[in-house]
Design a protein around this motif. Structure first.
Motif, PDB file in Angstrom:
ATOM      1  N   TYR A  31       0.826  -1.316   0.043  1.00 25.50           N
ATOM      2  CA  TYR A  31      -0.026  -0.117  -0.092  1.00 25.50           C
ATOM      3  C   TYR A  31       0.808   1.418   0.055  1.00 25.50           C
ATOM      4  O   TYR A  31       0.561   2.296  -0.935  1.00 25.50           O
ATOM      5  N   PRO A  32       1.976   1.348   0.824  1.00 21.35           N
ATOM      6  CA  PRO A  32       2.442   2.676   0.929  1.00 21.35           C
ATOM      7  C   PRO A  32       3.345   3.058  -0.729  1.00 21.35           C
ATOM      8  O   PRO A  32       3.151   4.088  -0.962  1.00 21.35           O
ATOM      9  N   ARG A  33       3.743   2.268  -1.132  1.00 14.93           N
ATOM     10  CA  ARG A  33       4.341   2.316  -2.216  1.00 14.93           C
ATOM     11  C   ARG A  33       3.384   2.623  -3.411  1.00 14.93           C
ATOM     12  O   ARG A  33       3.210   3.708  -4.420  1.00 14.93           O
ATOM     13  N   LEU A  34       1.988   2.116  -3.488  1.00 13.21           N
ATOM     14  CA  LEU A  34       0.974   2.201  -4.504  1.00 13.21           C
ATOM     15  C   LEU A  34       0.345   3.415  -4.360  1.00 13.21           C
ATOM     16  O   LEU A  34      -0.193   4.296  -5.322  1.00 13.21           O
ATOM     17  N   ALA A  35       0.164   3.847  -2.935  1.00 12.61           N
ATOM     18  CA  ALA A  35      -0.482   5.081  -2.775  1.00 12.61           C
ATOM     19  C   ALA A  35       0.449   6.444  -3.077  1.00 12.61           C
ATOM     20  O   ALA A  35      -0.205   7.367  -3.502  1.00 12.61           O
ATOM     21  N   GLY A  36       1.679   6.113  -2.969  1.00 14.82           N
ATOM     22  CA  GLY A  36       2.403   7.353  -3.368  1.00 14.82           C
ATOM     23  C   GLY A  36       2.404   7.303  -4.801  1.00 14.82           C
ATOM     24  O   GLY A  36       2.626   8.586  -5.239  1.00 14.82           O
ATOM     25  N   ARG A  37       2.468   6.416  -5.457  1.00 15.19           N
ATOM     26  CA  ARG A  37       2.547   6.239  -6.923  1.00 15.19           C
ATOM     27  C   ARG A  37       1.048   7.101  -7.469  1.00 15.19           C
ATOM     28  O   ARG A  37       1.057   8.165  -8.640  1.00 15.19           O
ATOM     29  N   ALA A  38       0.026   6.638  -6.946  1.00 17.02           N
ATOM     30  CA  ALA A  38      -1.100   7.011  -7.286  1.00 17.02           C
ATOM     31  C   ALA A  38      -1.306   8.553  -7.067  1.00 17.02           C
ATOM     32  O   ALA A  38      -1.846   9.348  -7.709  1.00 17.02           O
ATOM     33  N   ARG A  39      -0.887   8.814  -6.066  1.00 13.50           N
ATOM     34  CA  ARG A  39      -1.207  10.340  -5.417  1.00 13.50           C
ATOM     35  C   ARG A  39      -0.289  11.259  -6.219  1.00 13.50           C
ATOM     36  O   ARG A  39      -0.870  12.453  -6.843  1.00 13.50           O
ATOM     37  N   HIS A  40       0.835  10.744  -6.901  1.00 13.08           N
ATOM     38  CA  HIS A  40       1.627  11.625  -7.688  1.00 13.08           C
ATOM     39  C   HIS A  40       0.719  11.684  -9.093  1.00 13.08           C
ATOM     40  O   HIS A  40       0.545  12.703  -9.836  1.00 13.08           O
ATOM     41  N   TYR A  41       0.295  10.431  -9.615  1.00 12.15           N
ATOM     42  CA  TYR A  41      -0.492  10.707 -10.863  1.00 12.15           C
ATOM     43  C   TYR A  41      -1.626  11.438 -10.763  1.00 12.15           C
ATOM     44  O   TYR A  41      -2.051  12.332 -11.776  1.00 12.15           O
ATOM     45  N   VAL A  42      -2.409  11.538  -9.832  1.00  7.24           N
ATOM     46  CA  VAL A  42      -3.717  12.151  -9.530  1.00  7.24           C
ATOM     47  C   VAL A  42      -3.208  13.570  -9.419  1.00  7.24           C
ATOM     48  O   VAL A  42      -4.246  14.364  -9.870  1.00  7.24           O
ATOM     49  N   ALA A  43      -2.733  13.872  -8.318  1.00  4.94           N
ATOM     50  CA  ALA A  43      -2.564  15.261  -7.910  1.00  4.94           C
ATOM     51  C   ALA A  43      -1.774  16.153  -8.933  1.00  4.94           C
ATOM     52  O   ALA A  43      -2.208  17.112  -9.129  1.00  4.94           O
ATOM     53  N   GLU A  44      -0.797  15.427  -9.615  1.00  2.29           N
ATOM     54  CA  GLU A  44       0.021  16.335 -10.251  1.00  2.29           C
ATOM     55  C   GLU A  44      -0.530  16.396 -11.813  1.00  2.29           C
ATOM     56  O   GLU A  44      -0.269  17.221 -12.507  1.00  2.29           O
TER      57      GLU A  44
END
Length: 256
Positions: A56-69
């Protein structure tokens, strides 16, 4: 698809857990999704067969970047036989055989790789496609679709058979069945491939041979010094810009 929870993980990203039958998954979307805005392109985030909880920590970090940026939606699903999902005996035996082979210091035979990977690919790809059906039917998500990360053999099969995927980002890894090299020749979408040059668990030459086998007219290999977990931080944004270029261009061509 049943949503069981929703939370805002920062000012720009909403995370929702869901189940699709027995399959758990997570969807990340922009917090400010306007009904009048164009539907967000979708990135499917793959992961190793270690369970969503552990990853989860790695997946959420990647997802947050794709979504927010970049304004994408992002989603992942639990792989068959992993996390909270039921195990099956043949996969457990294949994992045990792999551990013994690696502990002995010898080469991992093709029969072990086939037994471990091919049934996982056969089960996982239809599940990814079923999840994709449901995700693209949600308000605010309209494609096009990219796939990144995870077990590279799953990505190869999915990119080869799923026409809604228009670009893919892979992490070059070992344990690729020989049959997947032939499937790689049928992959034609643009590719962005990461290779850790000193990956202790990866046959570098096999990874280079697989990259050469891909049938894509546009394929880029980023090789960085370091071991398996040493991917440079900047590569996250390199991959995101690759998807932005291809997914948003595809949406424009489709008239969205």
């Amino acid at each position: 698809m049943h949503f069981s929870s929703e939370k805002r993980i920062d000012d720009d990203v909403v995370e929702r857990e869901f189940t699709l039958g027995e399959i758990p998954g997570i969807l990340w979307t922009p917090a400010a999704m306007s009904p009048d805005a164009a539907p967000a392109p979708l990135i499917l985030i793959g992961h190793p067969p270690l369970g969503l909880g552990r990853m989860y920590p790695r997946l959420a970090g990647r997802a947050r970047h794709y979504v927010a940026e970049y304004g994408f939606a992002a989603a992942t699903v639990e792989l068959p036989g992993c996390g909270v999902r039921p195990r099956w005996a043949a996969a457990e035996q294949a994992r045990a055989d792999l551990r013994r082979a690696m502990e002995s210091g010898g080469a991992v035979g093709g029969e072990i790789i086939d037994a471990l990977i091919l049934p996982l690919v056969d089960r996982a790809v239809p599940e990814w496609q079923a999840a994709l059906d449901e995700l693209l039917a949600l308000p605010g998500i309209g494609g096009p679709v990219g796939y990144e990360g995870g077990v590279i053999s799953i990505g190869i099969r999915l990119a080869g058979v799923e026409p809604r995927i228009v670009a893919a980002g892979f992490f070059a890894g070992s344990l690729v069945p020989a049959a997947m090299f032939e499937e790689a020749r049928r992959v034609t979408v643009p590719l962005h491939v990461l290779l850790q040059w000193d990956d202790e668990g990866n046959d570098r030459q096999a990874a280079l041979d697989l990259f050469d086998a891909f049938g894509s007219r546009e394929k880029t290999l980023h090789a960085n010094l370091g071991g398996h977990t040493g991917v440079p931080e900047f590569e996250l944004d390199t991959g995101a810009r690759f998807f932005a270029r291809h997914l948003k261009a595809e949406r424009t061509e489709l008239g969205a």
